[in-house]
Design a protein around this motif. Sequence first.
Motif, short mmCIF file in Angstrom:
data_model
loop_
_atom_site.label_atom_id
_atom_site.label_comp_id
_atom_site.label_asym_id
_atom_site.label_seq_id
_atom_site.Cartn_x
_atom_site.Cartn_y
_atom_site.Cartn_z
N TYR A 160 71.85 92.93 57.72
CA TYR A 160 72.55 91.95 57.29
C TYR A 160 73.63 92.48 56.17
CZ TYR A 160 73.35 87.48 54.89
OH TYR A 160 73.92 86.41 54.31
N CYS A 161 74.81 91.83 56.21
CA CYS A 161 75.73 92.16 55.11
C CYS A 161 76.41 90.82 54.68
CB CYS A 161 76.81 93.01 55.48
SG CYS A 161 78.02 93.57 54.46
N SER A 162 76.79 90.62 53.49
CA SER A 162 77.34 89.46 52.91
C SER A 162 78.63 89.84 52.00
CB SER A 162 76.43 88.43 51.98
OG SER A 162 77.08 87.39 51.50
N VAL A 163 79.84 89.32 52.19
CA VAL A 163 80.69 89.75 51.52
C VAL A 163 81.74 88.34 50.94
CG1 VAL A 163 81.13 92.00 52.42
CG2 VAL A 163 82.44 90.00 53.45
N SER A 164 82.44 88.53 49.89
CA SER A 164 83.14 87.33 49.50
C SER A 164 84.40 87.98 48.83
CB SER A 164 82.29 86.50 48.50
OG SER A 164 82.04 87.30 47.54
N THR A 165 85.44 86.89 48.55
CA THR A 165 86.54 86.96 47.82
C THR A 165 86.35 86.67 46.40
OG1 THR A 165 87.64 84.94 48.17
CG2 THR A 165 88.14 86.77 49.88
N GLN A 166 86.99 87.38 45.46
CA GLN A 166 87.00 86.77 44.19
C GLN A 166 87.66 85.73 43.79
OE1 GLN A 166 88.54 89.97 41.64
NE2 GLN A 166 86.40 91.00 41.45
N TYR A 167 87.16 84.89 42.79
CA TYR A 167 87.85 83.58 42.71
C TYR A 167 89.03 83.83 41.77
CZ TYR A 167 89.10 79.55 39.90
OH TYR A 167 89.77 78.45 39.50
N GLU A 168 90.36 83.16 42.30
CA GLU A 168 91.56 83.22 41.86
C GLU A 168 92.22 81.70 41.45
OE1 GLU A 168 94.17 85.39 44.32
OE2 GLU A 168 93.37 87.28 44.01
N GLU A 169 92.58 81.40 40.35
CA GLU A 169 92.86 80.19 39.95
C GLU A 169 93.75 79.57 41.00
OE1 GLU A 169 94.56 77.57 35.98
OE2 GLU A 169 94.17 79.80 35.94
N GLY A 170 93.72 78.46 41.57
CA GLY A 170 94.71 77.75 42.57
C GLY A 170 94.73 78.43 43.91
N GLY A 171 93.67 79.33 44.16
CA GLY A 171 93.57 80.05 45.58
C GLY A 171 92.31 79.39 46.02
N MET A 172 91.94 79.76 47.49
CA MET A 172 91.02 79.47 48.56
C MET A 172 90.23 80.86 48.18
SD MET A 172 90.45 76.92 50.44
CE MET A 172 91.97 76.48 51.31
N VAL A 173 88.72 80.29 48.23
CA VAL A 173 87.51 81.22 48.12
C VAL A 173 86.95 81.46 49.75
CG1 VAL A 173 85.33 81.69 46.94
CG2 VAL A 173 87.21 80.54 45.80
N TYR A 174 86.75 82.71 50.00
CA TYR A 174 86.12 82.82 51.17
C TYR A 174 84.88 83.68 51.06
CZ TYR A 174 90.93 81.85 53.08
OH TYR A 174 91.99 81.27 53.56
N GLY A 175 83.91 83.40 52.16
CA GLY A 175 82.89 83.93 52.17
C GLY A 175 82.52 84.49 53.68
#
Length: 233
Positions: free
Chosen positions: A113-128
Motif C-alpha cells: 500500500y502507498c498513500s501520497v498527497s499534495t501540500q496545502y497551498e493557500e487558495g489551491g486545491m488539495v489532492y490525495g
Amino acid sequence: MIGEPEVDGDWHTASGAELAAEALPGGPGRERVRGGAGRAWLWALGGMVAASAVWAGTLAVQERFPDLPRLDYVHSPDLCKEFELKTVGQAAGREFEGRQSGEGVYLAQDWSYCSVSTQYEEGGMVYGAQLLVELHKKGDPEVEFATGPGTDPATRLDIDERQEVQGLGDRAVLDRYYAQGGSRLMVLDGGAVFTLTVQWFQPRDALPGTIDENAMDAAMIEDMRTLMTKLKR
C-alpha cells in the motif's frame, strides 16, 4: 533453457545417458561415437530427460491445484518506490509527496500500500492518492472484484456511472465518487488486483475552480499502466 555445464576431462564411467544411448537403433554391437560429438549427443539426451521431468512436475502441480490464480506480478515491499504518479501530477498541476507505505506477506495473499498527497497551498486545491496492490495466491479474486469500497471505506461510489476500461489487465473499471471529488480505478489481472484512488478537496479559502475529470481519469489509467509494467515478472 538447459545449457551444457563445464566438465573437466573425459568421462570414464558409463552414465545413465550413455546406457540409454546404447539402447538406441544400432544395438550394442555398433561403434560408439567418441569425442565432442558424442558428449554433445549425451548432453542433448540428458537435457530432453530433464526438460520432460520439469514439464511433468508442472502438470502435476496444475492438476493438484487447478484453481490457483495466475500471478504475473512481483510483490513490492515498498510500493511508494514504484508509485510515481507523474501523469496524475501533471493533470493536477501539483507534485505529490508525503509518502506513507505498508505491506504484508501471508500464505493466501501478499499486499502492499502507498498513500501520497499534495501540500496545502493557500487558495489551491488539495489532492490525495492511494494505491493498493493485492496478489491472491490461493483464491481467485474475480468473483468479488470491484464490489468493495476500495481504499476508503467512508467513500461512496457512484456505481451507476461505472466505466469499463479496455486494454488494461483482464478487466478494469473506473468509478466516480458520489457527492465529492474523486475517482477509483480497479484492475484485475489473473490473481492480482490493483486499486488506485485519487481525491481532491477544495478548502474554504480556495479560489473557485473546476477539475477536468476526464483528463484525471486518463492520467490515472496511464500511471496504472506504468506501474503494472514495473511490477511485471
